[in-house]
Write an enzyme that holds these catalytic residues in place. Structure first.
Site, PDB file in Angstrom:
ATOM      1  N   ASP A  37       0.917  -1.219   0.137  1.00 43.13           N
ATOM      2  CA  ASP A  37       0.015   0.106  -0.037  1.00 43.13           C
ATOM      3  C   ASP A  37       0.896   1.456  -0.074  1.00 43.13           C
ATOM      4  OD1 ASP A  37      -1.833   2.238   0.836  1.00 43.13           O
ATOM      5  OD2 ASP A  37      -3.141   0.577   1.472  1.00 43.13           O
ATOM      6  N   GLN A 100     -14.607   2.429   1.865  1.00 44.99           N
ATOM      7  CA  GLN A 100     -13.900   1.838   0.548  1.00 44.99           C
ATOM      8  C   GLN A 100     -13.586   3.110  -0.407  1.00 44.99           C
ATOM      9  OE1 GLN A 100     -15.869  -1.048  -1.752  1.00 44.99           O
ATOM     10  NE2 GLN A 100     -14.075  -1.491  -3.173  1.00 44.99           N
ATOM     11  N   HIS A 106     -10.173  -5.799  -2.432  1.00 44.44           N
ATOM     12  CA  HIS A 106      -8.751  -5.912  -1.800  1.00 44.44           C
ATOM     13  C   HIS A 106      -9.001  -6.141  -0.365  1.00 44.44           C
ATOM     14  CE1 HIS A 106      -9.701  -1.928  -1.989  1.00 44.44           C
ATOM     15  NE2 HIS A 106      -9.210  -1.742  -0.801  1.00 44.44           N
ATOM     16  N   PHE A 107      -7.966  -6.883   0.025  1.00 44.18           N
ATOM     17  CA  PHE A 107      -7.919  -6.931   1.806  1.00 44.18           C
ATOM     18  C   PHE A 107      -6.613  -6.239   2.362  1.00 44.18           C
ATOM     19  CE2 PHE A 107     -10.117 -10.587   0.012  1.00 44.18           C
ATOM     20  CZ  PHE A 107     -11.082 -11.011   0.775  1.00 44.18           C
TER      21      PHE A 107
HETATM   22  P1  AMP Z   1      -9.622   0.954   0.494  1.00 44.51           P
HETATM   23  O1  AMP Z   1     -10.009   2.409   1.015  1.00 44.51           O
HETATM   24  O2  AMP Z   1      -9.956  -0.125   1.277  1.00 44.51           O
HETATM   25  O3  AMP Z   1     -10.267   1.038  -1.077  1.00 44.51           O
HETATM   26  O4  AMP Z   1      -8.290   1.121   0.373  1.00 44.51           O
HETATM   27  C1  AMP Z   1      -7.582   1.470  -0.784  1.00 44.51           C
HETATM   28  C2  AMP Z   1      -6.212   1.478  -0.464  1.00 44.51           C
HETATM   29  O5  AMP Z   1      -5.600   1.664  -1.601  1.00 44.51           O
HETATM   30  C3  AMP Z   1      -5.590   2.778   0.408  1.00 44.51           C
HETATM   31  O6  AMP Z   1      -5.138   2.219   1.663  1.00 44.51           O
HETATM   32  C4  AMP Z   1      -4.738   3.494  -0.411  1.00 44.51           C
HETATM   33  O7  AMP Z   1      -3.574   3.864   0.486  1.00 44.51           O
HETATM   34  C5  AMP Z   1      -4.352   2.293  -1.431  1.00 44.51           C
HETATM   35  N1  AMP Z   1      -3.894   2.941  -2.564  1.00 44.51           N
HETATM   36  C6  AMP Z   1      -4.323   3.820  -3.323  1.00 44.51           C
HETATM   37  N2  AMP Z   1      -3.606   4.099  -4.800  1.00 44.51           N
HETATM   38  C7  AMP Z   1      -2.612   3.052  -4.274  1.00 44.51           C
HETATM   39  C8  AMP Z   1      -1.605   2.553  -5.370  1.00 44.51           C
HETATM   40  N3  AMP Z   1      -1.372   3.196  -6.507  1.00 44.51           N
HETATM   41  N4  AMP Z   1      -0.860   1.789  -5.038  1.00 44.51           N
HETATM   42  C9  AMP Z   1      -1.056   0.924  -3.836  1.00 44.51           C
HETATM   43  N5  AMP Z   1      -1.809   1.332  -3.029  1.00 44.51           N
HETATM   44  C10 AMP Z   1      -2.602   2.450  -3.308  1.00 44.51           C
END
Ligand code: AMP
Length: 147
Positions: A37, A100, A106-107
């Site tokens: 992440d 989200q 994703h986990f």
């Molecule tokens: P969620 O709120 O569960 O959808 O979490 C999305 C996660 O993706 C967050 O923890 C972000 O920090 C992470 N994230 C967003 N863009 C990227 C990226 N390009 N590469 C890796 N992680 C990302």
């Protein structure tokens, strides 16, 4: 609940899965990818991402979920070892009301230490070199555990 939007093939994780944007990958098999992440809530924060397209757990195929949780377990064990963690936090959010922000299932797998608070969700971007170094250590632990 209002009907969620359809899966959008242009979400950022779909682009990562297609190799269109970079990521620090730590694991890949036929059905799943795991990468760092970029805004970790603690050092070693990994995302386990099934390749099959679904927005979240609500529209996912049960077989996809069944396989993904085995990868979550593998990653959790590697994080416990690499970060000498006291515990491992697993999180998974479904739709904006639940937090989200990226709409491909994703986990979150996050090492935890006694008395250390989690940083905010989607908070500060981590230095690329730090992510790369952590990814390397996790890949090495996964390689040790599969040999
Ligand atoms: P969620 O709120 O569960 O959808 O979490 C999305 C996660 O993706 C967050 O923890 C972000 O920090 C992470 N994230 C967003 N863009 C990227 C990226 N390009 N590469 C890796 N992680 C990302």
């Amino acid at each position: 609940m209002t009907k969620p939007a359809a899966y959008d093939d242009n979400n950022i994780f779909a682009k990562i899965l297609r190799g269109e944007i970079p990521s620090h990958r730590i694991y890949e098999d036929q059905h799943t990818v795991a990468f760092m992440d970029v805004m970790p809530q603690a050092p070693g924060h990994v995302l386990v991402v099934p390749k099959a397209p679904s927005r979240n757990i609500l529209d996912a195929d049960p077989a996809t979920l069944a396989h993904a949780i085995t990868v979550v377990q593998k990653v959790a064990k590697a994080l416990e070892e690499v970060f000498d963690a006291d515990g491992v936090f697993i999180a998974q959010f479904n739709e904006p009301a639940a937090g989200q922000t990226v709409f491909h299932l994703h986990f979150h797998v996050i090492p935890r230490h006694e008395g250390v608070a989690l940083k905010p969700h989607s908070g500060k971007m981590e230095d690329g070199a730090v992510l790369a170094a952590n990814a390397e250590k996790i890949r090495a632990a996964l390689a040790r555990s599969s040999s």
